[in-house]
Design a protein around this motif. Sequence first.
Motif, short mmCIF file in Angstrom:
data_model
loop_
_atom_site.label_atom_id
_atom_site.label_comp_id
_atom_site.label_asym_id
_atom_site.label_seq_id
_atom_site.Cartn_x
_atom_site.Cartn_y
_atom_site.Cartn_z
N ASP A 238 49.76 15.30 26.86
CA ASP A 238 50.02 13.96 27.41
C ASP A 238 51.41 13.86 28.05
N GLU A 239 51.94 14.99 28.49
CA GLU A 239 53.31 15.03 29.03
C GLU A 239 53.52 14.04 30.19
N MET A 240 52.59 14.03 31.15
CA MET A 240 52.76 13.14 32.31
C MET A 240 52.60 11.68 31.90
N ILE A 241 51.66 11.44 30.97
CA ILE A 241 51.42 10.06 30.54
C ILE A 241 52.64 9.53 29.79
N CYS A 242 53.25 10.37 28.95
CA CYS A 242 54.44 9.95 28.19
C CYS A 242 55.60 9.63 29.14
N ILE A 243 55.76 10.45 30.17
CA ILE A 243 56.91 10.28 31.06
C ILE A 243 56.68 9.16 32.08
N LEU A 244 55.45 9.08 32.62
CA LEU A 244 55.18 8.10 33.67
C LEU A 244 54.60 6.79 33.14
N GLY A 245 54.10 6.82 31.91
CA GLY A 245 53.46 5.63 31.37
C GLY A 245 52.00 5.53 31.75
#
Length: 314
Positions: A238-245
Amino acid sequence: MQVRILGSAAGGGFPQWNCACPNCRSLRDGSFRGKPRTQTQVAISHDGRSWFLLGASPDLRAQIEATSELHPRVPSVEVALRQSPIAGAVLANADLDHILGLLLLRELQSLRVYATKSIRRILTKDNSMFAMLQRIPNQVMWIEIMPGAQFPLLDPAGEDSGLHCRTVPLGSHFPAYVSAPRRSQLAPLEASLGVFIESPSGKRLAYMPAVPRLNDFVLKQLDSCDVLLFDGTFWSHDEMICILGSGQTAHEMGHIPVSSADGSLIRLAQVRHPRKIYVHINNTNPMLNEAGPEYRQVREAGWEIAEDGWRFEI
Ligand SMILES: [Zn+2]
Protein backbone atom coordinates in the motif's frame (compact mmCIF):
# COMPACT_ATOMS: atom_id res chain seq x y z
CA MET A 1 28.79 -11.45 -20.50
CA GLN A 2 29.26 -7.77 -19.80
CA VAL A 3 26.45 -5.99 -18.00
CA ARG A 4 25.91 -2.25 -17.59
CA ILE A 5 23.21 -0.79 -15.40
CA LEU A 6 22.50 2.56 -17.00
CA GLY A 7 19.45 3.35 -14.90
CA SER A 8 17.86 1.75 -11.84
CA ALA A 9 14.69 3.71 -10.93
CA ALA A 10 11.08 2.90 -11.74
CA GLY A 11 8.96 5.10 -14.02
CA GLY A 12 9.40 8.78 -13.19
CA GLY A 13 12.99 8.35 -11.97
CA PHE A 14 14.33 9.62 -8.65
CA PRO A 15 13.52 12.37 -7.91
CA GLN A 16 10.31 12.46 -9.96
CA TRP A 17 9.39 15.80 -11.52
CA ASN A 18 6.03 16.20 -9.76
CA CYS A 19 6.76 14.38 -6.51
CA ALA A 20 7.30 15.83 -3.05
CA CYS A 21 7.34 12.52 -1.16
CA PRO A 22 9.85 12.39 1.74
CA ASN A 23 12.50 10.73 -0.48
CA CYS A 24 12.19 13.17 -3.41
CA ARG A 25 11.98 16.20 -1.11
CA SER A 26 15.05 15.35 0.94
CA LEU A 27 17.04 14.38 -2.17
CA ARG A 28 16.32 17.85 -3.55
CA ASP A 29 17.25 19.69 -0.37
CA GLY A 30 20.49 17.74 -0.03
CA SER A 31 19.67 15.92 3.22
CA PHE A 32 19.04 12.48 1.66
CA ARG A 33 21.55 9.69 2.21
CA GLY A 34 21.32 7.90 -1.10
CA LYS A 35 21.64 8.47 -4.82
CA PRO A 36 19.46 9.95 -7.54
CA ARG A 37 18.55 7.47 -10.25
CA THR A 38 17.40 7.51 -13.86
CA GLN A 39 14.75 5.14 -15.16
CA THR A 40 15.76 1.49 -15.34
CA GLN A 41 17.94 0.54 -18.28
CA VAL A 42 20.33 -2.39 -18.69
CA ALA A 43 22.74 -3.09 -21.57
CA ILE A 44 24.48 -6.43 -22.20
CA SER A 45 27.19 -7.66 -24.53
CA HIS A 46 29.23 -10.78 -25.10
CA ASP A 47 32.06 -9.35 -27.22
CA GLY A 48 31.99 -5.73 -26.02
CA ARG A 49 31.23 -4.59 -29.58
CA SER A 50 27.55 -5.40 -30.10
CA TRP A 51 25.33 -4.29 -27.24
CA PHE A 52 21.72 -5.19 -26.56
CA LEU A 53 19.36 -3.11 -24.48
CA LEU A 54 16.97 -4.71 -22.04
CA GLY A 55 14.00 -2.39 -22.51
CA ALA A 56 14.45 1.17 -23.75
CA SER A 57 14.01 3.82 -21.06
CA PRO A 58 12.85 7.43 -21.54
CA ASP A 59 16.28 8.48 -20.16
CA LEU A 60 18.14 6.51 -22.81
CA ARG A 61 19.75 9.44 -24.62
CA ALA A 62 21.58 10.66 -21.51
CA GLN A 63 22.31 7.08 -20.42
CA ILE A 64 24.01 6.34 -23.73
CA GLU A 65 26.09 9.50 -23.49
CA ALA A 66 27.18 8.48 -19.96
CA THR A 67 28.40 5.06 -21.23
CA SER A 68 31.39 5.19 -23.57
CA GLU A 69 30.87 1.59 -24.78
CA LEU A 70 27.62 2.72 -26.38
CA HIS A 71 29.06 5.66 -28.30
CA PRO A 72 29.42 5.52 -32.10
CA ARG A 73 32.86 4.46 -33.26
CA VAL A 74 35.33 6.89 -34.78
CA PRO A 75 34.51 7.14 -38.50
CA SER A 76 37.03 5.81 -41.02
CA VAL A 77 37.08 4.35 -44.52
CA GLU A 78 35.22 1.27 -43.20
CA VAL A 79 33.17 2.94 -40.48
CA ALA A 80 30.32 5.24 -41.48
CA LEU A 81 29.67 8.58 -39.79
CA ARG A 82 26.39 7.40 -38.34
CA GLN A 83 26.44 3.99 -36.62
CA SER A 84 26.01 2.56 -33.15
CA PRO A 85 27.26 -0.39 -31.10
CA ILE A 86 23.63 -0.82 -30.02
CA ALA A 87 22.42 -3.81 -32.04
CA GLY A 88 18.95 -4.23 -30.65
CA ALA A 89 16.59 -4.31 -27.71
CA VAL A 90 14.62 -6.98 -25.88
CA LEU A 91 11.25 -5.82 -24.54
CA ALA A 92 9.92 -7.44 -21.37
CA ASN A 93 6.67 -5.44 -21.33
CA ALA A 94 4.98 -2.41 -22.91
CA ASP A 95 5.18 -0.05 -19.91
CA LEU A 96 6.08 3.49 -20.96
CA ASP A 97 9.23 3.56 -18.83
CA HIS A 98 10.33 0.39 -20.63
CA ILE A 99 9.61 1.33 -24.27
CA LEU A 100 9.63 5.12 -24.75
CA GLY A 101 13.37 5.07 -25.43
CA LEU A 102 12.73 3.20 -28.67
CA LEU A 103 11.53 6.48 -30.11
CA LEU A 104 14.91 8.02 -29.24
CA LEU A 105 16.57 5.33 -31.38
CA ARG A 106 15.04 6.50 -34.66
CA GLU A 107 17.38 8.45 -37.01
CA LEU A 108 17.18 5.58 -39.54
CA GLN A 109 19.42 3.33 -37.44
CA SER A 110 19.10 -0.43 -38.07
CA LEU A 111 18.10 -2.39 -34.97
CA ARG A 112 16.47 -5.65 -34.02
CA VAL A 113 13.70 -5.36 -31.48
CA TYR A 114 12.63 -8.57 -29.78
CA ALA A 115 9.07 -8.45 -28.47
CA THR A 116 5.96 -10.59 -28.14
CA LYS A 117 3.27 -10.24 -30.80
CA SER A 118 1.00 -8.47 -28.29
CA ILE A 119 3.63 -5.88 -27.34
CA ARG A 120 4.48 -5.21 -30.98
CA ARG A 121 0.80 -4.81 -31.76
CA ILE A 122 0.26 -2.28 -28.95
CA LEU A 123 3.22 -0.20 -30.09
CA THR A 124 2.98 -0.30 -33.86
CA LYS A 125 -0.79 -0.58 -34.46
CA ASP A 126 -2.12 1.80 -31.81
CA ASN A 127 0.67 4.36 -31.51
CA SER A 128 1.31 5.91 -34.89
CA MET A 129 4.54 7.67 -33.88
CA PHE A 130 6.28 4.29 -33.79
CA ALA A 131 6.06 4.48 -37.61
CA MET A 132 9.22 6.62 -37.27
CA LEU A 133 11.03 3.32 -36.69
CA GLN A 134 9.73 1.89 -39.99
CA ARG A 135 10.55 4.62 -42.48
CA ILE A 136 12.95 2.52 -44.53
CA PRO A 137 13.19 -1.27 -45.06
CA ASN A 138 15.19 -3.04 -42.33
CA GLN A 139 15.27 -0.01 -40.05
CA VAL A 140 13.74 -1.66 -37.00
CA MET A 141 13.30 -5.38 -37.54
CA TRP A 142 10.70 -6.72 -35.14
CA ILE A 143 11.48 -10.25 -34.00
CA GLU A 144 8.58 -12.06 -32.39
CA ILE A 145 9.26 -13.71 -29.03
CA MET A 146 7.13 -16.69 -28.06
CA PRO A 147 6.95 -16.83 -24.24
CA GLY A 148 9.04 -19.82 -23.16
CA ALA A 149 10.92 -20.16 -26.45
CA GLN A 150 14.68 -19.80 -26.77
CA PHE A 151 16.28 -17.49 -29.33
CA PRO A 152 19.70 -16.01 -30.19
CA LEU A 153 20.36 -12.28 -30.06
CA LEU A 154 21.42 -11.32 -33.58
CA ASP A 155 22.93 -8.03 -34.65
CA PRO A 156 21.24 -6.06 -37.48
CA ALA A 157 23.39 -7.90 -40.07
CA GLY A 158 22.09 -11.22 -38.73
CA GLU A 159 25.25 -12.31 -36.91
CA ASP A 160 24.91 -14.25 -33.68
CA SER A 161 26.12 -12.11 -30.77
CA GLY A 162 26.81 -15.20 -28.65
CA LEU A 163 24.05 -14.32 -26.21
CA HIS A 164 20.94 -16.45 -26.11
CA CYS A 165 17.63 -15.53 -24.51
CA ARG A 166 14.70 -17.32 -23.04
CA THR A 167 11.60 -15.74 -21.57
CA VAL A 168 8.99 -16.80 -19.04
CA PRO A 169 5.52 -15.23 -18.82
CA LEU A 170 5.12 -13.43 -15.50
CA GLY A 171 1.61 -12.06 -15.68
CA SER A 172 -1.24 -10.68 -17.73
CA HIS A 173 -0.85 -7.01 -16.78
CA PHE A 174 -0.96 -4.70 -19.84
CA PRO A 175 -0.26 -0.97 -19.31
CA ALA A 176 -3.16 1.39 -18.49
CA TYR A 177 -2.85 3.14 -21.89
CA VAL A 178 -3.94 -0.01 -23.75
CA SER A 179 -7.64 0.31 -24.63
CA ALA A 180 -10.17 -2.29 -23.44
CA PRO A 181 -11.04 -3.40 -27.02
CA ARG A 182 -7.35 -3.85 -27.85
CA ARG A 183 -6.76 -5.64 -24.55
CA SER A 184 -9.43 -8.20 -25.45
CA GLN A 185 -7.50 -9.04 -28.64
CA LEU A 186 -4.15 -9.61 -26.91
CA ALA A 187 -2.66 -12.78 -25.44
CA PRO A 188 -2.39 -12.29 -21.65
CA LEU A 189 0.74 -14.46 -21.42
CA GLU A 190 2.51 -12.00 -23.73
CA ALA A 191 2.02 -9.02 -21.39
CA SER A 192 4.98 -9.26 -19.04
CA LEU A 193 8.06 -11.41 -19.36
CA GLY A 194 11.03 -12.42 -17.31
CA VAL A 195 14.11 -12.54 -19.51
CA PHE A 196 16.97 -15.02 -19.04
CA ILE A 197 20.15 -14.35 -21.00
CA GLU A 198 22.86 -16.97 -21.32
CA SER A 199 26.45 -16.46 -22.47
CA PRO A 200 28.44 -19.06 -24.47
CA SER A 201 30.19 -20.12 -21.25
CA GLY A 202 26.83 -20.88 -19.65
CA LYS A 203 26.63 -17.85 -17.35
CA ARG A 204 23.06 -16.66 -16.82
CA LEU A 205 21.52 -13.30 -16.12
CA ALA A 206 17.85 -12.91 -15.20
CA TYR A 207 16.11 -9.59 -15.84
CA MET A 208 12.71 -9.08 -14.22
CA PRO A 209 11.81 -5.41 -13.71
CA ALA A 210 8.06 -6.04 -13.35
CA VAL A 211 6.95 -9.15 -11.51
CA PRO A 212 3.22 -9.29 -10.73
CA ARG A 213 3.47 -12.74 -9.12
CA LEU A 214 5.88 -15.61 -8.67
CA ASN A 215 5.34 -19.31 -9.07
CA ASP A 216 7.52 -22.28 -8.12
CA PHE A 217 8.58 -22.85 -11.73
CA VAL A 218 10.04 -19.34 -11.99
CA LEU A 219 11.65 -19.55 -8.53
CA LYS A 220 13.43 -22.73 -9.56
CA GLN A 221 14.74 -21.06 -12.72
CA LEU A 222 16.13 -18.18 -10.67
CA ASP A 223 18.36 -20.46 -8.63
CA SER A 224 20.28 -21.50 -11.74
CA CYS A 225 21.18 -17.87 -12.54
CA ASP A 226 24.43 -16.12 -11.68
CA VAL A 227 22.94 -12.64 -11.42
CA LEU A 228 19.35 -11.67 -10.80
CA LEU A 229 18.04 -8.17 -11.60
CA PHE A 230 14.67 -8.14 -9.87
CA ASP A 231 11.60 -5.93 -9.39
CA GLY A 232 12.33 -3.57 -6.48
CA THR A 233 9.57 -1.09 -7.36
CA PHE A 234 7.67 -0.94 -4.08
CA TRP A 235 8.56 -1.69 -0.49
CA SER A 236 4.98 -2.43 0.58
CA HIS A 237 1.61 -3.31 -0.95
CA ASP A 238 0.00 0.00 0.00
CA GLU A 239 3.02 2.29 -0.46
CA MET A 240 1.36 4.61 -3.01
CA ILE A 241 -1.92 4.70 -1.09
CA CYS A 242 -0.12 5.62 2.17
CA ILE A 243 1.86 8.40 0.50
CA LEU A 244 -0.82 9.81 -1.82
CA GLY A 245 -3.90 9.04 0.25
CA SER A 246 -5.37 7.16 -2.72
CA GLY A 247 -4.25 5.11 -5.69
CA GLN A 248 -3.48 1.50 -6.52
CA THR A 249 -1.80 -1.29 -4.60
CA ALA A 250 1.55 -2.64 -5.76
CA HIS A 251 -0.24 -5.75 -6.98
CA GLU A 252 -2.73 -3.70 -9.01
CA MET A 253 0.22 -1.96 -10.65
CA GLY A 254 1.82 -5.28 -11.56
CA HIS A 255 4.52 -5.56 -8.90
CA ILE A 256 5.11 -7.77 -5.89
CA PRO A 257 6.51 -5.64 -3.07
CA VAL A 258 9.91 -6.15 -1.46
CA SER A 259 8.58 -6.56 2.12
CA SER A 260 5.55 -8.42 3.56
CA ALA A 261 4.87 -12.14 3.87
CA ASP A 262 4.45 -12.63 0.12
CA GLY A 263 7.11 -10.07 -0.83
CA SER A 264 10.31 -10.80 -2.72
CA LEU A 265 12.62 -10.69 0.33
CA ILE A 266 10.84 -13.69 1.85
CA ARG A 267 9.81 -15.46 -1.37
CA LEU A 268 13.35 -15.34 -2.76
CA ALA A 269 15.14 -16.17 0.49
CA GLN A 270 15.43 -19.75 -0.78
CA VAL A 271 17.14 -18.55 -4.00
CA ARG A 272 20.76 -18.70 -2.87
CA HIS A 273 22.97 -19.10 -5.93
CA PRO A 274 22.69 -15.77 -7.80
CA ARG A 275 23.92 -12.34 -6.86
CA LYS A 276 20.56 -10.67 -6.14
CA ILE A 277 20.09 -7.04 -7.17
CA TYR A 278 16.96 -4.90 -7.00
CA VAL A 279 16.28 -2.66 -10.02
CA HIS A 280 13.29 -0.52 -11.09
CA ILE A 281 13.03 1.13 -7.66
CA ASN A 282 10.24 3.65 -7.24
CA ASN A 283 11.14 7.05 -5.76
CA THR A 284 8.75 6.39 -2.84
CA ASN A 285 10.54 3.18 -1.79
CA PRO A 286 12.11 3.70 1.67
CA MET A 287 14.95 1.26 0.91
CA LEU A 288 16.53 4.01 -1.24
CA ASN A 289 17.44 5.76 2.01
CA GLU A 290 20.82 4.35 3.03
CA ALA A 291 20.37 5.65 6.56
CA GLY A 292 17.06 3.83 7.05
CA PRO A 293 16.11 0.43 8.52
CA GLU A 294 14.67 -0.82 5.22
CA TYR A 295 17.99 -0.36 3.43
CA ARG A 296 19.73 -2.23 6.25
CA GLN A 297 17.18 -5.05 6.16
CA VAL A 298 17.63 -5.56 2.41
CA ARG A 299 21.42 -5.53 2.62
CA GLU A 300 21.44 -7.92 5.58
CA ALA A 301 19.25 -10.30 3.56
CA GLY A 302 22.04 -10.43 0.96
CA TRP A 303 20.42 -8.20 -1.65
CA GLU A 304 22.02 -5.23 -3.39
CA ILE A 305 20.15 -2.13 -4.56
CA ALA A 306 21.25 -1.17 -8.07
CA GLU A 307 22.72 2.24 -8.79
CA ASP A 308 23.13 3.99 -12.15
CA GLY A 309 26.52 3.35 -13.68
CA TRP A 310 27.14 -0.10 -12.19
CA ARG A 311 29.11 -2.38 -14.48
CA PHE A 312 30.12 -6.00 -14.05
CA GLU A 313 31.04 -9.14 -15.92
CA ILE A 314 29.58 -12.58 -15.41
ZN1 LIG B 1 8.83 10.88 -4.73
